[in-house]
Design an enzyme around this catalytic site. Structure first.
Site, PDB file in Angstrom:
ATOM      1  N   SER A 175       0.764  -1.188  -0.100  1.00 51.91           N
ATOM      2  CA  SER A 175      -0.079  -0.173  -0.153  1.00 51.91           C
ATOM      3  C   SER A 175       1.038   1.247   0.163  1.00 51.91           C
ATOM      4  O   SER A 175       1.667   1.328  -1.012  1.00 51.91           O
ATOM      5  CB  SER A 175      -0.818   0.093   1.273  1.00 51.91           C
ATOM      6  OG  SER A 175      -2.010   1.071   1.065  1.00 51.91           O
ATOM      7  N   ASP A 417      -9.561  -3.159  -5.722  1.00 48.69           N
ATOM      8  CA  ASP A 417      -8.970  -2.351  -4.550  1.00 48.69           C
ATOM      9  C   ASP A 417      -9.725  -1.183  -4.303  1.00 48.69           C
ATOM     10  O   ASP A 417      -9.801  -0.416  -5.082  1.00 48.69           O
ATOM     11  CB  ASP A 417      -7.691  -2.340  -5.155  1.00 48.69           C
ATOM     12  CG  ASP A 417      -6.745  -1.719  -3.753  1.00 48.69           C
ATOM     13  OD1 ASP A 417      -7.161  -1.224  -3.033  1.00 48.69           O
ATOM     14  OD2 ASP A 417      -5.624  -2.153  -3.628  1.00 48.69           O
ATOM     15  N   HIS A 449      -7.365  -5.491  -0.810  1.00 45.19           N
ATOM     16  CA  HIS A 449      -6.274  -4.298  -0.728  1.00 45.19           C
ATOM     17  C   HIS A 449      -5.386  -5.282   0.307  1.00 45.19           C
ATOM     18  O   HIS A 449      -4.143  -5.062   0.031  1.00 45.19           O
ATOM     19  CB  HIS A 449      -6.820  -3.112   0.094  1.00 45.19           C
ATOM     20  CG  HIS A 449      -5.431  -2.230  -0.050  1.00 45.19           C
ATOM     21  ND1 HIS A 449      -4.856  -1.600  -1.030  1.00 45.19           N
ATOM     22  CD2 HIS A 449      -4.773  -1.746   1.304  1.00 45.19           C
ATOM     23  CE1 HIS A 449      -3.875  -0.814  -0.554  1.00 45.19           C
ATOM     24  NE2 HIS A 449      -3.969  -0.902   0.730  1.00 45.19           N
TER      25      HIS A 449
END
Length: 472
Positions: A175, A417, A449
């Site tokens: 991320s 996502d 995610h």
């Protein structure tokens, strides 16, 4: 550069060693000699020949003669790295590949001079007679040293300390850790062997409005999925929001459970099992209202635990700042992007009304109301507004270096996502890398995610397969 070993221990088949570094607060102003603590944990497989002496484990870092280091860069912004206490998940995948894993608590988190209300007041104390505007400016000047470019400088000092000037290591960025990895290769490509990205290709040359326009669309999709799965929750949620709209509800830590704060439970939509978890909270909350006429302590505690904003203030303060890049001249300020876009006509389902048939949950977005609802964020309200109007941003991404780099970059990209939009990621690949092959993707709809946690073997294994293709 020297470090201090502050903790080291063997747990099952792993050895963890925590190193404390004293590093500059500000890397650009040489006259500023302020330092902060940055703590790194090195996780490696226990080797009897290296680590057999218990006293050595406790007193020093012992690496193989030829280290194979990979830095796991945590998501966020504003979250520390956990210390692995068992050889499982992505830790096991990387250990089995022969790596020693570097887990760095990004500055401002974990053991790395953590920022929260009390520590911030100590680090940036208000001066006698100082005006509110002057104090806010000093706070802003201070916290701008906690962006990705400064985090990368910390990593570089650690790399040199462990491997020497010429030593190279690998990165795996989850991320926001992927965003930081792109900043790293933009600044120090010569330091890197390879980069693995999991749900974290940054929206280079796009601004907060582009990001949140896409995020609202993905969040709508997650809401539609939720209400198709749990249609009875439409009425339950309307009942809950009506109650919250008409009553002041305090959470156990003193924060306020407003309508907007309850909607922020949708942040959980981004991970596996998030919809099911929210459903349990909705059923309990609605049941309490019908049985007692008020929410019980139990459900209020459960709701409070769903949020990280009180314990991770950088997460709230920097949520839109991470999309502001000094190299992107099209974007000057974030200007509360998520808050503004919420009130566009096509986002009306995200705004509560008693007349609504359904009100949507929001997602990974920051709103002005949060700096009134969250007890630990309230003192940072002026700073938050200063960040959202700030026009001077450090440079994060060098598109020329990214285009030309020989460092292999492979990325897991998730079609659904909620946080890092699939379509924006594809645009970045087309516009920055222009088909040159410098960014290879493993594209999947199997995971959300948190794919690196939900399916470490498959996600990381697929990335290593892509790397092997490059080597061939």
């Amino acid at each position: 550069m020297t470090y201090e070993v502050i903790d080291s221990f063997k747990v099952k088949s792993l050895v963890n060693t925590r190193l404390l570094y004293k590093l500059p607060l500000n890397y650009t102003e040489k006259s500023n000699e302020t330092t902060i603590s940055v703590v790194v944990n090195i996780t490696q497989k226990y080797d009897e020949t290296l680590h057999g002496d218990k006293q050595l484990i406790q007193n020093k870092l012992i690496l193989p003669e030829t280290p194979k280091l990979i830095s796991y860069i945590q998501g966020g912004p504003g979250f520390p790295c956990g210390v692995p206490l068992d050889n499982s998940g992505y830790t096991k995948v990387l250990i089995d590949k022969g790596y020693q894993i570097v887990f760095l608590d990004q500055r401002g988190t974990g053991l790395s001079t953590p920022l929260e209300r009390q520590t911030f007041n100590q680090l940036v104390p208000r001066l006698d007679g100082e005006s509110e505007s002057a104090y806010t400016q000093r706070q802003l000047d201070f916290i701008l040293n906690f962006r990705a470019d400064s985090i990368v400088e910390d990593y570089e000092r650690v790399r040199i300390s462990l491997l020497g000037d010429e030593g190279k290591w690998s990165l795996i960025g989850q991320s926001y850790g992927g965003f930081t990895s792109f900043t790293y290769v933009s600044k120090y490509p010569q330091s890197l062997k390879e980069i693995l990205i999991t749900g974290g290709v940054p929206p280079i040359n796009y601004g907060p409005d582009d990001v949140y326009a896409a995020t609202y669309e993905r969040t709508k999709e997650r809401n539609i999925h939720y209400f198709n799965k749990y249609p009875a929750d439409k009425a339950r949620i309307q009942n809950i929001l009506k109650y919250l709209n008409e009553n002041t509800v305090k959470l156990p830590n003193g924060g306020t459970l407003s309508v907007e704060r309850f909607q922020q439970l949708g942040l959980s939509f981004g991970g596996t099992g998030g919809t099911d978890n929210i459903h349990q909270l909705v059923v309990k909350f609605d049941y309490d209202l019908k049985l007692f006429g008020f929410p019980t302590y139990q459900i209020l505690t459960a709701v409070e635990r769903e949020y990280s904003f009180d314990t991770n203030i950088i997460y709230a303060l920097f949520q839109e700042a991470i999309y502001c890049d000094g190299n992107n001249l099209k974007v000057k300020t974030s200007d509360w992007s998520a808050d503004r876009l919420r009130y566009l006509p096509n986002n009306s389902s995200f705004v509560y009304s008693e007349k609504n048939e359904v009100t949507y949950f929001t997602g990974e977005m920051v709103y002005k109301s949060m700096f009134e609802d969250y007890v630990e964020l309230e003192p940072f309200k002026s700073l938050a507004y200063a960040l959202h109007t700030n026009e001077k941003w450090s440079k994060l991404y060098d598109t020329q270096i990214l285009y030309e780099t020989k460092v292999p970059i492979v990325a897991a990209t998730y079609v659904y996502d909620q946080y890092v939009d699939f379509d924006v990621t594809r645009k970045v690949k087309q516009e920055v890398f222009k088909g040159n092959g410098n960014l290879k993707q493993f594209i999947t709809s199997e995971f959300f995610h948190n794919g690196v946690r939900a399916g470490a073997d498959k996600v990381i294994g697929s990335l290593f397969d892509l790397l092997d293709c490059e080597i061939d």
